[in-house]
Design an enzyme around this catalytic site. Structure first.
Site, PDB file in Angstrom:
ATOM      1  N   LYS A 100      -2.263  -3.525   3.776  1.00  0.00           N
ATOM      2  CA  LYS A 100      -2.691  -1.610   4.065  1.00  0.00           C
ATOM      3  C   LYS A 100      -1.905  -1.038   2.148  1.00  0.00           C
ATOM      4  O   LYS A 100      -2.640  -0.190   2.111  1.00  0.00           O
ATOM      5  CB  LYS A 100      -1.628  -1.062   5.529  1.00  0.00           C
ATOM      6  N   GLU A 151      -2.628   9.915   9.832  1.00  0.00           N
ATOM      7  CA  GLU A 151      -2.194   9.229  10.608  1.00  0.00           C
ATOM      8  C   GLU A 151      -1.751   7.784  11.266  1.00  0.00           C
ATOM      9  O   GLU A 151      -1.614   7.146  10.042  1.00  0.00           O
ATOM     10  CB  GLU A 151      -3.450   9.576  11.315  1.00  0.00           C
ATOM     11  N   SER A 201      -4.158 -11.082   6.663  1.00  0.00           N
ATOM     12  CA  SER A 201      -3.743  -9.986   6.379  1.00  0.00           C
ATOM     13  C   SER A 201      -2.646  -9.214   6.498  1.00  0.00           C
ATOM     14  O   SER A 201      -2.261  -8.304   5.048  1.00  0.00           O
ATOM     15  CB  SER A 201      -4.371  -8.799   7.426  1.00  0.00           C
TER      16      SER A 201
HETATM   17  C1  PLP Z   1      -3.670  -2.648  10.736  1.00  0.00           C
HETATM   18  C2  PLP Z   1      -3.499  -3.911  10.162  1.00  0.00           C
HETATM   19  C3  PLP Z   1      -4.558  -4.409  10.975  1.00  0.00           C
HETATM   20  C4  PLP Z   1      -6.447  -4.021  11.339  1.00  0.00           C
HETATM   21  O1  PLP Z   1      -6.890  -2.628   9.854  1.00  0.00           O
HETATM   22  P1  PLP Z   1      -8.004  -2.871   8.829  1.00  0.00           P
HETATM   23  O2  PLP Z   1      -8.387  -2.036   8.534  1.00  0.00           O
HETATM   24  O3  PLP Z   1      -9.091  -3.727  10.155  1.00  0.00           O
HETATM   25  O4  PLP Z   1      -8.282  -4.125   8.477  1.00  0.00           O
HETATM   26  C5  PLP Z   1      -5.171  -5.785  10.714  1.00  0.00           C
HETATM   27  N1  PLP Z   1      -3.922  -6.628  10.173  1.00  0.00           N
HETATM   28  C6  PLP Z   1      -3.224  -5.869   9.945  1.00  0.00           C
HETATM   29  C7  PLP Z   1      -1.852  -7.088   9.645  1.00  0.00           C
HETATM   30  C8  PLP Z   1      -2.843  -4.793   9.882  1.00  0.00           C
HETATM   31  O5  PLP Z   1      -1.445  -4.008   9.389  1.00  0.00           O
END
Ligand code: PLP
Length: 388
Positions: free
Chosen positions: A91, A113, A372
């Site tokens: 993010k 948000e 992610s």
């Molecule tokens: C917020 C988040 C997501 C989901 O958000 P996307 O916009 O679908 O990428 C996925 N993995 C992590 C670690 C997150 O913090």
């Protein structure tokens, strides 16, 4: 990078667009103009690259998961390490990108948000770094469930506003943030957290997250001398997935696989509809309202998904599959044990699918899993789930 929406008013096939009241549309038009002006500006890029390197810690590695690969006995599994970024997830890539744009546009105040708090924390972090005033709207119910994340944002200097209207959830926080924007757009920038919302947000968020596949493509060519068989990423709103796919969209031989929670199968079971100012595949209840979802991974708990994913699904360029909470929990533990990497519960959905797929493929195949985020934030929750 393929960008199907620029010059097309944010449409990806029938999806995307901007369905907002006229006063908000003016703000979106101005934002689009400013984004187009700066997205390829050499000075902007140089500043962005500076912070991605010195603050976020890019480039992050593409780690070969030796032990997991060996244990499964199939395709080679590589992990794109977004978990190693500052603040522990992808993010921050988007937060830094948008805040630099906000600075160029003369904004003094950032609003955002947040649902579980992860985007709020990334935004508050970027605001601290750039000395911006920061206001985070969060549903009242969510502030109570995520008290520690509220405290984290406050430590970073942000003001967290609990939203009591409606059901006190993410949707109500989005509405409040949009109201604020309409009233204060002259000095305020709305930093949106995923590849969703009215144009230009999905395109802008993709642009800032595309660094993931820009790096992974270079890295896999260096390590394997070939493109991957498949790229796998979890999809909530879809920002990490679209970033992980972006630079492979034109490489038809690379399979692109988005993994949704079985409990929020937006792309697998959704229908086209307009929610939150854009058209996408979405889960609606009998009354035609966005359906509440219940994933164990807070970041995947969203009834809609980015318009480009909706288009990639319908056009067949990308595949979308589901993983259950149980499978994600197993993957969470397996990756921790085999590789010494505790993945976020969101990312664990992508790992879960990679585990299934690797076994079906041969040793000559190569998978890239977008990790992610890191799982430290989820350890307490997993503790309770395993001990109940
Ligand atoms: C917020 C988040 C997501 C989901 O958000 P996307 O916009 O679908 O990428 C996925 N993995 C992590 C670690 C997150 O913090």
């Amino acid at each position: 990078m393929t960008s199907t929406s620029i010059g097309n008013k944010g449409y990806f096939g029938e999806f995307g667009g901007s369905f907002v009241p006229p006063d908000l549309q003016e703000v979106m038009d101005y934002l689009e103009e400013q984004f187009l002006r700066f997205m390829d500006d050499p000075e902007f890029k140089e500043e962005l690259n500076y912070y991605l390197k010195e603050y976020v810690g890019r480039e992050n590695p593409l780690t070969f998961a030796h032990n997991l690969t060996k244990q499964l006995g199939g395709a080679k599994i590589y992990l794109k390490r977004e978990d190693l970024n500052h603040t522990g997830a992808h993010k921050i890539n988007n937060a830094i990108g948008q805040i630099l744009l906000a600075k160029r546009m003369g904004a003094k105040r950032i609003i955002a948000e947040t649902g579980a708090g992860q985007h709020g924390v990334a935004t508050a972090t970027a605001c601290a770094m750039f000395g911006m005033e920061c206001v985070i709207y969060m549903g009242k119910v969510d502030t109570e469930r995520q008290a520690l994340n509220v405290f984290r944002m406050e430590l970073l200097g942000a003001k967290v506003v609990p939203v009591e209207k409606g059901q006190g959830r993410l949707k109500d926080a989005v509405d409040e943030a949009l109201n604020d924007l309409v009233q204060n757009y002259k000095n305020t920038f709305y930093l949106l957290g995923s590849a969703v919302g009215p144009h230009p947000y999905p395109t802008m968020v993709k642009h800032f997250q595309a660094i993931i596949s820009e790096e992974s493509k270079r890295q896999i060519l260096e390590k394997e001398g070939r493109l991957p068989t498949a790229v796998i990423a979890c999809a909530g709103g879809g920002s990490n997935a679209i970033g992980a796919f972006a630079h492979y969209l034109d490489d038809q031989e690379v399979r692109l696989i988005g993994v949704e929670p079985e409990e929020a199968p937006t792309l697998s079971q959704g229908v086209p509809a307009v929610i939150h100012g854009f058209k996408c595949l979405t889960l609606l209840d009998e009354k035609g309202e966005p359906q509440p979802t219940f994933s164990i991974a807070a970041g995947l708990d969203y009834p809609g998904v980015g318009p480009e994913h909706s288009y990639l699904k319908v056009s067949g360029r990308a595949e979308y599959v589901t993983a259950s909470g149980k499978e994600a929990l197993d993957a969470f533990q397996l990756l921790s044990k085999t590789e010494g990497i505790i993945p976020a519960l969101e990312s664990s959905h992508a790992v879960a699918h990679a585990i299934k797929l690797a076994k079906q493929l041969s040793k000559d195949d190569v998978l890239i899993v977008n990790l992610s985020g890191r799982g430290d934030k989820d350890v307490e929750q997993v503790f309770h789930m395993l001990n109940k």
